[in-house]
Write a protein that holds these residues in place. Structure first.
Motif, PDB file in Angstrom:
ATOM      1  N   TRP A 225       0.814  -1.221   0.000  1.00  7.79           N
ATOM      2  CA  TRP A 225       0.000   0.000   0.000  1.00  7.79           C
ATOM      3  C   TRP A 225       0.844   1.267   0.000  1.00  7.79           C
ATOM      4  O   TRP A 225       0.611   2.187  -0.783  1.00  7.79           O
ATOM      5  N   HIS A 226       1.857   1.286   0.849  1.00  6.80           N
ATOM      6  CA  HIS A 226       2.587   2.560   0.994  1.00  6.80           C
ATOM      7  C   HIS A 226       3.447   2.862  -0.217  1.00  6.80           C
ATOM      8  O   HIS A 226       3.562   4.004  -0.639  1.00  6.80           O
ATOM      9  N   PHE A 229       1.019   4.269  -2.715  1.00  8.91           N
ATOM     10  CA  PHE A 229       0.672   5.677  -2.464  1.00  8.91           C
ATOM     11  C   PHE A 229       1.821   6.592  -2.862  1.00  8.91           C
ATOM     12  O   PHE A 229       1.616   7.666  -3.416  1.00  8.91           O
ATOM     13  N   SER A 237      -3.375   9.242  -4.805  1.00  7.89           N
ATOM     14  CA  SER A 237      -3.788   8.403  -3.673  1.00  7.89           C
ATOM     15  C   SER A 237      -5.172   8.802  -3.172  1.00  7.89           C
ATOM     16  O   SER A 237      -6.027   7.947  -2.930  1.00  7.89           O
ATOM     17  N   LEU A 241      -8.351   6.302  -3.379  1.00  5.38           N
ATOM     18  CA  LEU A 241      -9.039   5.854  -2.159  1.00  5.38           C
ATOM     19  C   LEU A 241     -10.504   6.272  -2.165  1.00  5.38           C
ATOM     20  O   LEU A 241     -11.376   5.506  -1.745  1.00  5.38           O
ATOM     21  N   SER A 292      -8.090  -0.857   6.431  1.00  2.25           N
ATOM     22  CA  SER A 292      -7.268  -0.105   7.384  1.00  2.25           C
ATOM     23  C   SER A 292      -6.364  -1.049   8.166  1.00  2.25           C
ATOM     24  O   SER A 292      -5.221  -0.729   8.487  1.00  2.25           O
ATOM     25  N   ILE A 295      -3.607  -1.633   5.643  1.00  6.19           N
ATOM     26  CA  ILE A 295      -2.889  -0.418   5.233  1.00  6.19           C
ATOM     27  C   ILE A 295      -2.070   0.108   6.407  1.00  6.19           C
ATOM     28  O   ILE A 295      -0.988   0.642   6.236  1.00  6.19           O
ATOM     29  N   PRO A 297      -2.606   2.734   8.615  1.00  2.60           N
ATOM     30  CA  PRO A 297      -2.330   4.158   8.387  1.00  2.60           C
ATOM     31  C   PRO A 297      -1.580   4.794   9.555  1.00  2.60           C
ATOM     32  O   PRO A 297      -0.907   5.802   9.375  1.00  2.60           O
ATOM     33  N   THR A 302       1.574   9.607   5.741  1.00  3.63           N
ATOM     34  CA  THR A 302       1.198   9.971   4.381  1.00  3.63           C
ATOM     35  C   THR A 302       0.125  11.061   4.407  1.00  3.63           C
ATOM     36  O   THR A 302      -0.943  10.859   4.985  1.00  3.63           O
ATOM     37  N   LEU A 305      -3.349   9.958   3.177  1.00  9.07           N
ATOM     38  CA  LEU A 305      -4.151   9.183   4.128  1.00  9.07           C
ATOM     39  C   LEU A 305      -4.767  10.100   5.180  1.00  9.07           C
ATOM     40  O   LEU A 305      -5.907   9.894   5.607  1.00  9.07           O
ATOM     41  N   TYR A 309      -8.704   9.899   5.748  1.00  8.54           N
ATOM     42  CA  TYR A 309      -9.230   9.456   7.040  1.00  8.54           C
ATOM     43  C   TYR A 309      -9.963  10.578   7.763  1.00  8.54           C
ATOM     44  O   TYR A 309     -10.942  10.322   8.469  1.00  8.54           O
ATOM     45  N   PHE A 356      -6.196   6.218  12.166  1.00  5.40           N
ATOM     46  CA  PHE A 356      -5.052   6.928  11.584  1.00  5.40           C
ATOM     47  C   PHE A 356      -4.230   7.609  12.682  1.00  5.40           C
ATOM     48  O   PHE A 356      -3.013   7.675  12.622  1.00  5.40           O
TER      49      PHE A 356
END
Lengths: 639, 431
Positions: A225-226, A229, A237, A241, A292, A295, A297, A302, A305, A309, A356
């Motif tokens: 995921w990262h 992104f 991103s 999303l 989540s 991912i 977060p 990021t 994100l 979020y 997050f």
């Protein structure tokens, strides 16, 4: 990656058995609708649900955490990959158990229905699809289940497709506001549900396709995921999303996609209980939690994100607030519960989104709230169904005399409302306390608003639950009809359902985090507030002075105008544009081109006058022109 | 070598024999015109016997077209009954001869040999002589022949006496004269003015001969001379031919769209078809693909001949069975597996291989433009399922265009063998 055949076999049985066991009634009803022996076949369907329940229990207790895979399209790196982890373990049992209990309830509730084949086929297909969504780690298999949910939802909401029974409608028949009649039939409800959900599924589908194109895998746990992104940058991103989350937002009826859930109440009550409170609408929040979860977060700074979020956090809270106050104004039993479901879903989104800042614990809190809500709300819906059967009325009615005849329903409603509203020391109190804790942590991070919104929603939530209890069993009007029958299967089903809340209470008491949060002063203060609001609403379920506000809320703040007025206008506008374009194309190909060629053709033939001398002159002229042209070309440097 | 010489000797003597037969036939047809008819058929059959293996399919097609022309003449009336068969047989002989010969003088002679008999034929009619038509036609033919001959001589002269690089002007002018002469002879726009008038006003049967058999030789002569004299200069001047081809396709097809008289429609159709065939001359810039171009050109000429004979007979006899008219129309349009499809396929492939993609695209586009008027012809001339003598001709021409049901690789291979010998003895070029 685990390649164990045993688990794969169990999982596939769990998905297939409900569907297969519903085929006999589905086929029988095509050829022999309404015959006595055919009305026995639903027992087989419920038995299929029972098998799924047993398998899900086996997975809960006996299968190790991990990913179980079976090859599907190996050349594209797309495989059946199923996950057993904290989330799917419990969610699977929850789905199978609620489906089974509501199946039992449905045996009695639907026994005189005119379309049993349709009902049980879609009911069981729904259960299989939901289980597929729950256990899928691969986004493609998940999508198959996800679309199955939408299809079953359409089929079941519009189950009473003849639109001939006022009791199945939503809204007051004949009530007009401006150009709209605020009343919806089952067939309309089904159409509205599928069209809203598809509106979200399309972007989600493209998001999934984009992810596959970019990283070459669709297994949620193995998507980097990262890196993804980083590769597509901030705007990429955020865009990706949001495209993806359009699916969960529409499915979980967040603003402004909430209207379909309200008119989904035109379906049978069993459907409202299973699909539109406990499981299907929760699938959106569940998918957000699952994403989540992987991912993570909280492990990344990021900016994209952070934006996504934050939006989900506030969208969830605002939807929760909207749902709660609309529920406060509503008097239609099932629609009130639907609005409250929307409110709860908002809280789940908000809490998961807080992960997050807070970390994984926020997702766990949201997930526990999902479970508590599922059992409590399913119980309330089943009671509401029983009440509608007993009073032949969609609107709240019932007094103390009536409640004596409906003892089981009364008791179950008391337990469900107490356990769900967050009154200490019942189940939801501990979970809500943890949620208060999450939002308080956010306040420490400088985001103050969510905590107050959560407290406000909790207070209103508790009030309308008490109102539901009071208006149906204590201080409501005397029902116009009373057909209290001996509905033992139904009573059994919702009694078992509500008793699950005690088991959850026991489970919560062993989770240190919840217990600690419940003993904090803030949590207790909120609990007291909630209790007070519950008691007030119980004593005074309706206030005459606020009746105008009540109408505004009953009309859901006129949000139906968005769905039934503004969007159709946009649709007609697009249709008009397309129509003009069509006519343009028609004109171009059927008028413009032919007449252009006609004109050229006449021009070409105009030379033919029939006189030899003029022909000779033309030919001689052309020959001279060509020779001169070639000469000039040669003059200017022939190669 | 000795065998080849012997073969050539045999060929020449067979051709000579057939000339004698048809001449005698023509002379004795004054007594009974059936003598001329039979003698002409025998002469054609003898000439076919003179063919080599590579030219066999070509010869059979040419003979078939010639026999069909003779048959059409047989079922109609004119003022020179008996002689007319011999004229057609003479044209067939010239058409066979031109593919075999490498002799410059013989090649030019064949050009004249197929041209002159049509002067006589176009004058004839059912009742009166078609004087006005004849004058229009003959004037332009004379003009065309002169241009063509001068062009040929200039080209050969330029590559014989000077090298072409030394005298580009001579080569260019020769090339332009030859193409203009060819265009005027077969009816390529914008030099096509005589075509619609003559096609509409002449008697249908003689004009069907002009539209079919007479078109083949000019192109083969042009190919032979242009291949023999080709130089690096050809590549730049070829654009001129491509330009004429495009103009002719569009003028022919679009002009036919609004024409009402069937003869006039067929006239414009001829203009378009000659555009397609003229386009193949650009392939001379890549000699390794020229066999594709020649195969395409020949098949296009055969398909055009079959279609013209069928449609003109239908005009003459006021209708033909609709299966035949539709088969011919679909062949013209280029529907597989009919001959018109394969010819356009080969032409298109040769154009693409020669680097003339745009010309290929325009050709395909033109095929689409032609759809309405061919279907209109098929509908208006096609009546019923068809019986009688006119339908026998319909059946025969349909068989001719449907023979490519078996994909004509056989024809392509034959042409590949012939092209090696294309050229003119004593002149540099391909050989």
């Amino acid at each position: 990656m685990n390649w164990s055949m045993n688990e794969i076999l169990q999982l596939s049985l769990m998905f297939l058995v409900p569907v297969i066991s519903s085929l006999p009634i589905a086929i029988a009803w095509i050829y022999r609708p309404g015959e006595e022996w055919a009305r026995k076949l639903p027992y087989l369907s419920v038995f299929g649900l029972f098998i799924s329940l047993l398998i899900s229990l086996n997975i809960l207790f006996n299968v190790e955490d991990g990913f179980y895979s079976y090859p599907w399209i190996p050349s594209l790196n797309i495989n059946f990959v199923f996950v057993v982890d904290y989330l799917s373990r419990y969610m699977g049992v929850l789905t199978a158990l609620i489906a089974f209990l509501i199946g039992v309830y449905g045996l009695e509730y639907m026994k005189d229905d005119y379309r049993l084949g349709w009902y049980w086929f879609f009911f069981n297909t729904f259960t299989a699809s939901m289980l597929l969504v729950v256990y899928s780690d691969n986004l493609l298999t998940l999508l198959i289940g996800w679309e199955g949910l939408g299809l079953a939802s359409w089929g079941l909401i519009g189950h009473w497709f003849r639109d001939d029974d006022e009791i199945t409608f939503v809204g007051e028949k004949g009530r007009k506001v401006g150009p709209l009649e605020l009343s919806w039939s089952p067939s309309f409800g089904g159409w509205r549900a599928i069209s809203t959900i598809r509106f979200g599924d399309m972007p989600m589908f493209f998001a999934i396709a984009t992810i596959f194109a970019l990283v070459g895998t669709l297994d949620i746990h193995s998507i980097p995921w990262h890196e993804l992104f980083e590769r597509i940058g901030f705007f990429g991103s955020v865009f990706l999303l949001f495209l993806f989350l359009m699916g969960p937002f529409t499915k979980s009826a967040q603003l402004p996609f909430s209207e379909w859930l309200m008119t989904a109440m035109t379906g049978p009550t069993t459907v409202s209980a299973l699909l539109h409170s406990a499981t299907m609408v929760a699938a959106g929040t569940y998918l957000f939690m699952r994403l989540s979860w992987y991912i993570q977060p909280w492990n990344a700074e990021t900016p994209a994100l952070a934006v996504v979020y934050s939006v989900v956090l506030f969208l969830g809270l605002i939807s929760a607030f909207y749902g709660a106050i609309v529920a406060l104004g509503l008097r239609e039993r099932k629609v009130l519960l639907a609005a409250s479901t929307m409110s709860s879903l908002g809280l789940m989104f908000a809490s998961s989104a807080a992960s997050f800042w807070i970390g994984q614990i926020a997702i766990i809190v949201a997930f526990w709230y999902l479970m508590v809500h599922a059992f409590a709300k399913a119980s309330l819906f089943l009671v509401a169904g029983h009440l509608i059967h007993a009073t032949h009325d969609r609107f709240c009615s019932g007094d103390r005399v009536f409640s004596r005849k409906m003892k089981a329903a009364f008791a179950v409603t008391i337990v469900a409302t107490l356990f769900l509203s967050g009154i200490p020391p019942f189940t939801a109190y501990w979970v809500k306390s943890a949620m208060d804790g999450v939002m308080e942590h956010l306040a420490e991070e400088g985001v103050i608003l969510p905590f107050y919104l959560l407290v406000l929603v909790s207070v209103i939530y508790s009030a309308f639950l008490a109102k539901f209890l009071s208006l149906n069993f204590m201080r409501g009007e005397k029902p116009k009809h009373e057909h209290v029958e001996n509905a033992n299967l139904m009573k059994l089903a919702y009694s078992i359902m509500v008793s699950m809340l005690f088991i959850l209470l026991y489970a919560v008491s062993h989770e240190h985090h919840f217990v600690e949060e419940g003993h904090l002063v803030t949590s207790f203060a909120v609990g007291v507030l909630v209790t007070v609001s519950y008691l007030i609403a119980l004593y005074k379920p309706s206030v005459k002075a606020f009746s105008r506000v009540g109408v505004f809320l009953t009309d859901r703040m006129y949000l139906p105008f968005l769905n039934d007025f503004i969007i159709p206008k946009i649709g007609w506008f697009i249709a008009a544009v397309v129509d003009y374009a069509n006519r343009g194309i028609d004109y171009f190909f059927h008028q413009a081109i032919p007449s252009f060629f006609d004109w050229i053709s006449r021009l070409i033939r105009a030379v033919q006058k029939g006189y030899l001398p003029s022909y000779l002159r033309i030919v001689a002229a052309w020959i001279m022109i060509f020779i001169v042209a070639i000469a000039i070309a040669g003059w200017y440097g022939w190669p | 070598m000795a065998l080849m010489a012997l073969e050539l000797g045999l060929t020449n003597s067979l051709l000579l024999i057939s000339i004698i037969i048809l001449t005698l036939g023509a002379a004795f047809s004054i007594k009974d015109r059936r003598i001329g008819f039979i003698a002409s058929i025998i002469a054609i059959v003898v000439s076919v016997a003179s063919l080599t293996a590579e030219t066999y399919f070509y010869g059979v097609f040419v003979a078939a077209i010639g026999l069909l022309n003779i048959f059409c003449l047989y079922i109609s009336q004119n003022q020179i009954k008996g002689i007319d068969y011999a004229l057609v047989a003479l044209m067939v002989l010239a058409t066979v001869w031109v593919i075999l010969s490498n002799n410059f003088a013989v090649i030019l002679a064949t050009f004249v040999l197929v041209s002159v008999p049509t002067y006589v034929l176009v004058l004839t009619g059912e009742k009166d002589l078609k004087l006005e038509v004849g004058i229009k036609y003959i004037t332009f033919m004379v003009f065309a022949t002169v241009l063509f001959l001068i062009g040929s001589l200039l080209l050969v002269f330029s590559s014989q006496v000077f090298s072409a690089q030394a005298s580009p002007i001579l080569y260019i002018i020769g090339y332009v004269f030859l193409i203009l002469g060819l265009s005027l002879e077969v009816g390529v726009a914008p030099l096509h003015e005589w075509v619609p008038d003559v096609f509409a006003a002449a008697d249908a049967i003689p004009i069907s001969i002009v539209a079919s058999l007479a078109k083949i030789v000019p192109f083969i002569v042009a190919f032979k001379i242009l291949i023999a004299t080709s130089t690096p200069l050809t590549e730049s001047i070829t654009l001129f031919t491509a330009f004429l081809a495009v103009v002719s396709m569009f003028v022919g097809n679009i002009g036919a769209l609004t024409s009402r008289e069937h003869g006039r429609v067929l006239g414009y159709s001829t203009v378009a078809n000659m555009g397609y065939v003229l386009a193949t001359l650009v392939a001379i810039v890549r000699l390794e693909f020229v066999y594709l171009a020649i195969a395409g050109a020949l098949l296009q000429l055969f398909a055009n001949s079959a279609g013209k004979i069928g449609f003109f007979t239908a005009i003459k006899k006021e209708g033909m069975g609709s299966p035949f008219t539709y088969a011919l129309a679909l062949s013209f349009i280029g529907m597989p597996p009919l001959m018109g499809f394969w010819s356009k396929l080969f032409i298109t492939l040769s154009l693409v291989n020669s680097g003339y993609l745009w010309l290929a695209v325009l050709l395909v586009l033109n095929s689409a433009i032609s759809v309405p008027y061919y279907l209109r012809l098929a509908r208006e001339l096609g009546k019923g399922r068809g019986t009688g003598i006119v339908n026998l001709i319909g059946l025969l021409v349909t068989l001719l265009v449907i023979v490519t049901l078996y994909p004509p690789d056989w024809f392509l291979q034959g042409v590949k063998g012939v092209v090696v010998m294309f050229g003119i003895s004593g002149i540099s070029g391909i050989s």
